[in-house]
Design an enzyme around this catalytic site. Structure first.
Site, mmCIF file in Angstrom:
data_model
loop_
_atom_site.group_PDB
_atom_site.id
_atom_site.type_symbol
_atom_site.label_atom_id
_atom_site.label_comp_id
_atom_site.label_asym_id
_atom_site.label_seq_id
_atom_site.Cartn_x
_atom_site.Cartn_y
_atom_site.Cartn_z
ATOM 1 C CB ILE A 22 -12.108 46.050 -12.972
ATOM 2 C CG1 ILE A 22 -12.882 47.079 -13.780
ATOM 3 C CG2 ILE A 22 -13.030 45.252 -12.052
ATOM 4 C CD1 ILE A 22 -13.838 46.455 -14.782
ATOM 5 C CG HIS B 38 -7.274 35.526 -10.722
ATOM 6 N ND1 HIS B 38 -8.290 34.616 -10.908
ATOM 7 C CD2 HIS B 38 -7.615 36.262 -9.640
ATOM 8 C CE1 HIS B 38 -9.213 34.798 -9.973
ATOM 9 N NE2 HIS B 38 -8.817 35.792 -9.187
ATOM 10 C CG HIS C 70 -5.478 38.945 -6.262
ATOM 11 N ND1 HIS C 70 -6.427 39.907 -6.526
ATOM 12 C CD2 HIS C 70 -6.139 37.761 -6.283
ATOM 13 C CE1 HIS C 70 -7.622 39.329 -6.690
ATOM 14 N NE2 HIS C 70 -7.468 38.025 -6.550
HETATM 15 P P1 5GP Z 1 -10.930 36.800 -7.108
HETATM 16 O O1 5GP Z 1 -12.003 37.422 -6.260
HETATM 17 O O2 5GP Z 1 -11.489 35.713 -8.010
HETATM 18 O O3 5GP Z 1 -9.719 36.337 -6.352
HETATM 19 O O4 5GP Z 1 -10.386 37.948 -8.036
HETATM 20 C C1 5GP Z 1 -11.048 38.368 -9.174
HETATM 21 C C2 5GP Z 1 -10.617 39.783 -9.396
HETATM 22 O O5 5GP Z 1 -10.948 40.120 -10.722
HETATM 23 C C3 5GP Z 1 -11.312 40.787 -8.491
HETATM 24 O O6 5GP Z 1 -10.334 41.470 -7.720
HETATM 25 C C4 5GP Z 1 -12.070 41.686 -9.453
HETATM 26 O O7 5GP Z 1 -12.045 43.045 -9.080
HETATM 27 C C5 5GP Z 1 -11.338 41.454 -10.761
HETATM 28 N N1 5GP Z 1 -12.166 41.589 -11.932
HETATM 29 C C6 5GP Z 1 -13.424 41.081 -12.114
HETATM 30 N N2 5GP Z 1 -13.876 41.373 -13.350
HETATM 31 C C7 5GP Z 1 -12.884 42.086 -13.958
HETATM 32 C C8 5GP Z 1 -12.778 42.679 -15.259
HETATM 33 O O8 5GP Z 1 -13.667 42.606 -16.107
HETATM 34 N N3 5GP Z 1 -11.619 43.340 -15.530
HETATM 35 C C9 5GP Z 1 -10.592 43.446 -14.622
HETATM 36 N N4 5GP Z 1 -9.500 44.136 -14.990
HETATM 37 N N5 5GP Z 1 -10.672 42.891 -13.390
HETATM 38 C C10 5GP Z 1 -11.807 42.220 -13.068
#
Ligand code: 5GP
Ligand code: ZN
Length: 114
Positions: A32, A100, A102
């Site tokens: 997002i 997840h 990336h």
């Molecule tokens: P992290 O910071 O945990 O490695 O990655 C989480 C990712 O999820 C972030 O890059 C953030 O932008 C993405 N993200 C958070 N909420 C949502 C959402 O509701 N939808 C989508 N598509 N991505 C999300």
């Protein structure tokens, strides 16, 4: 499955996301808040909190997420250079506690990352 987990809700289709790939084990959707022209999250359907919570039972699934990322990168002609990243723990920026991967590509990627 975890009822209060954002990515479990996306996997179940309760929260919309721009899905780019899915199969019986994984769902991949556009981030997002993209940090590159391609920024896709590859998520196992099964809830795993993160890499440090994973066990040997999750090994095949974790490796499979990497292969899904490689497939998406190949389809998008990103093979000159892309990156797959697990942020592990809040100190590394992990903000969603459902594993997840990336996939980042489509721009120059510096090393080391910030
Ligand atoms: P992290 O910071 O945990 O490695 O990655 C989480 C990712 O999820 C972030 O890059 C953030 O932008 C993405 N993200 C958070 N909420 C949502 C959402 O509701 N939808 C989508 N598509 N991505 C999300
Ligand atoms: Zn979850």
């Amino acid at each position: 499955m975890s009822s209060d987990c954002l990515f479990c809700s996306i996997v179940r289709g309760e929260i919309p996301a721009r899905r780019v790939y899915e199969d019986d084990r994984t769902v991949a959707f556009a981030d997002i808040n993209p940090q590159a022209p391609t920024h896709v999250l590859i998520v196992p359907r099964r809830h795993i909190a993160g890499l440090k919570e994973a066990t040997t039972e999750d090994a095949e699934l974790i490796g499979y997420c990497q292969l899904v990322a490689a497939k998406i990168a190949r389809e998008r002609n990103l093979e000159d250079g892309y990156r797959t990243v697990y942020n592990v723990g809040p100190g590394a920026g992990q903000s969603v506690f459902h594993l997840h991967l990336h996939l980042l590509g489509g721009r120059d990627l510096r090393w080391p990352p910030g």
